[in-house]
Every structure is written in structure tokens, then in C-alpha cells.
Design a protein around this motif. Structure first.
Motif, PDB file in Angstrom:
ATOM      1  N   UNK A 221       0.838  -1.209   0.000  1.00 29.06           N
ATOM      2  CA  UNK A 221       0.000   0.000   0.000  1.00 29.06           C
ATOM      3  C   UNK A 221       0.870   1.254   0.000  1.00 29.06           C
ATOM      4  N   UNK A 222       1.928   1.243   0.791  1.00 25.13           N
ATOM      5  CA  UNK A 222       2.835   2.392   0.834  1.00 25.13           C
ATOM      6  C   UNK A 222       3.506   2.627  -0.520  1.00 25.13           C
ATOM      7  N   UNK A 223       3.766   1.570  -1.261  1.00 22.59           N
ATOM      8  CA  UNK A 223       4.395   1.731  -2.576  1.00 22.59           C
ATOM      9  C   UNK A 223       3.462   2.436  -3.560  1.00 22.59           C
ATOM     10  N   UNK A 224       2.170   2.425  -3.268  1.00 20.25           N
ATOM     11  CA  UNK A 224       1.188   3.116  -4.105  1.00 20.25           C
ATOM     12  C   UNK A 224       0.873   4.514  -3.568  1.00 20.25           C
ATOM     13  N   UNK A 225       1.505   4.883  -2.469  1.00 20.39           N
ATOM     14  CA  UNK A 225       1.315   6.203  -1.845  1.00 20.39           C
ATOM     15  C   UNK A 225      -0.152   6.511  -1.545  1.00 20.39           C
ATOM     16  N   UNK A 226      -0.884   5.502  -1.078  1.00 22.08           N
ATOM     17  CA  UNK A 226      -2.271   5.718  -0.696  1.00 22.08           C
ATOM     18  C   UNK A 226      -2.375   5.886   0.812  1.00 22.08           C
ATOM     19  N   UNK A 227      -3.359   6.662   1.215  1.00 22.60           N
ATOM     20  CA  UNK A 227      -3.645   6.827   2.634  1.00 22.60           C
ATOM     21  C   UNK A 227      -4.660   5.759   3.007  1.00 22.60           C
ATOM     22  N   UNK A 228      -4.380   5.040   4.089  1.00 24.81           N
ATOM     23  CA  UNK A 228      -5.306   3.991   4.508  1.00 24.81           C
ATOM     24  C   UNK A 228      -5.416   3.944   6.016  1.00 24.81           C
ATOM     25  N   UNK A 229      -6.557   3.457   6.453  1.00 21.56           N
ATOM     26  CA  UNK A 229      -6.816   3.249   7.877  1.00 21.56           C
ATOM     27  C   UNK A 229      -6.391   1.835   8.238  1.00 21.56           C
ATOM     28  N   UNK A 230      -5.764   1.683   9.375  1.00 22.01           N
ATOM     29  CA  UNK A 230      -5.429   0.347   9.855  1.00 22.01           C
ATOM     30  C   UNK A 230      -6.234   0.040  11.111  1.00 22.01           C
ATOM     31  N   UNK A 231      -6.539  -1.226  11.306  1.00 23.56           N
ATOM     32  CA  UNK A 231      -7.196  -1.695  12.520  1.00 23.56           C
ATOM     33  C   UNK A 231      -6.395  -2.883  13.026  1.00 23.56           C
ATOM     34  N   UNK A 232      -5.891  -2.740  14.243  1.00 22.43           N
ATOM     35  CA  UNK A 232      -5.085  -3.781  14.863  1.00 22.43           C
ATOM     36  C   UNK A 232      -6.012  -4.818  15.496  1.00 22.43           C
ATOM     37  N   UNK A 233      -6.120  -5.981  14.879  1.00 18.76           N
ATOM     38  CA  UNK A 233      -7.030  -7.008  15.387  1.00 18.76           C
ATOM     39  C   UNK A 233      -6.510  -7.631  16.688  1.00 18.76           C
ATOM     40  N   UNK A 234      -5.262  -7.371  17.040  1.00 18.58           N
ATOM     41  CA  UNK A 234      -4.699  -7.910  18.274  1.00 18.58           C
ATOM     42  C   UNK A 234      -5.204  -7.164  19.508  1.00 18.58           C
TER      43      UNK A 234
END
Length: 104
Positions: free
Chosen positions: A39-52
Motif C-alpha cells: 500500500x505504501x508503494x502506491x502512496x495511498x492513505x489507509x486506515x489500519x485496525x489492529x485485530x490484536x
């Protein structure tokens, strides 16, 4: 709000969301790290959710998506898949096409 409702709300309100082990700054598994790097290689902004952070996230997410493994990538409310599918789509140029309509 139930966990399932929160998951649905998060998917609907984030153009790109990645359910993963850890965070995008600190992935806690190799598969999650591979998707973050992609995702970073595409320079997109994304939300992450830590399932842990809460085991119930994983249970409810898998029930909602009908996808058993983590990470799970959603773009514009649709499940793309896990790390293997995300990497395959990246390698064949299809992932970038998904990002063209992000937020639309």
C-alpha cells in the motif's frame, strides 16, 4: 454499537482499510507487513485496525467478510482479500486500478 456494527461502519467510512496484526507503523506479522509495504508503494492513505487489540474484532470481521485469514484489505467498501491476493493484484497491475476510484 456492537463490534459488527463498528466494523461495518469503519469499512463504509474509510476508502481503504486494512485489518491487520499490529499497525501500519509497527506490523506484528510478515503478511501484514507485506500488505502495508505494498500500500505504501502506491502512496495511498489507509486506515489500519489492529485485530490484536480485541479478539472479538477478528471473530466478527471473519463472520462479516467470510474470509478466515488476516490481514484483510477493503477498498471502497469491498473486500479485496488477504495478503496473497493483494500482492498478486499488485504484481499484475490490478491493485493500482482499484485505487483510481478511491473515495468516489
Amino acid at each position: 454499537m456492537t463490534m459488527k456494527e463498528k466494523i461495518i461502519n469503519d469499512i463504509e467510512n474509510n476508502s481503504i482499510i486494512l485489518y491487520m496484526k499490529g499497525t501500519q507503523e509497527r506490523p506484528m506479522c510478515g503478511f501484514s507487513a507485506k500488505v502495508v509495504n505494498t500500500l505504501n508503494s502506491h502512496s495511498v492513505v489507509f486506515q489500519d485496525v489492529n485485530i490484536l487489540e480485541d479478539p472479538e474484532i477478528r471473530v466478527q470481521l471473519s463472520a462479516f467478510s467470510n474470509w478466515p485469514t488476516i490481514p484483510q484489505l477493503f477498498v471502497n467498501g469491498e473486500l479485496v482479500g488477504g495478503w496473497d491476493i493483494a500482492i498478486e493484484l499488485h504484481n499484475n497491475g490490478e491493485l493500482e486500478k482499484l485505487f483510481v476510484n478511491v473515495g468516489k
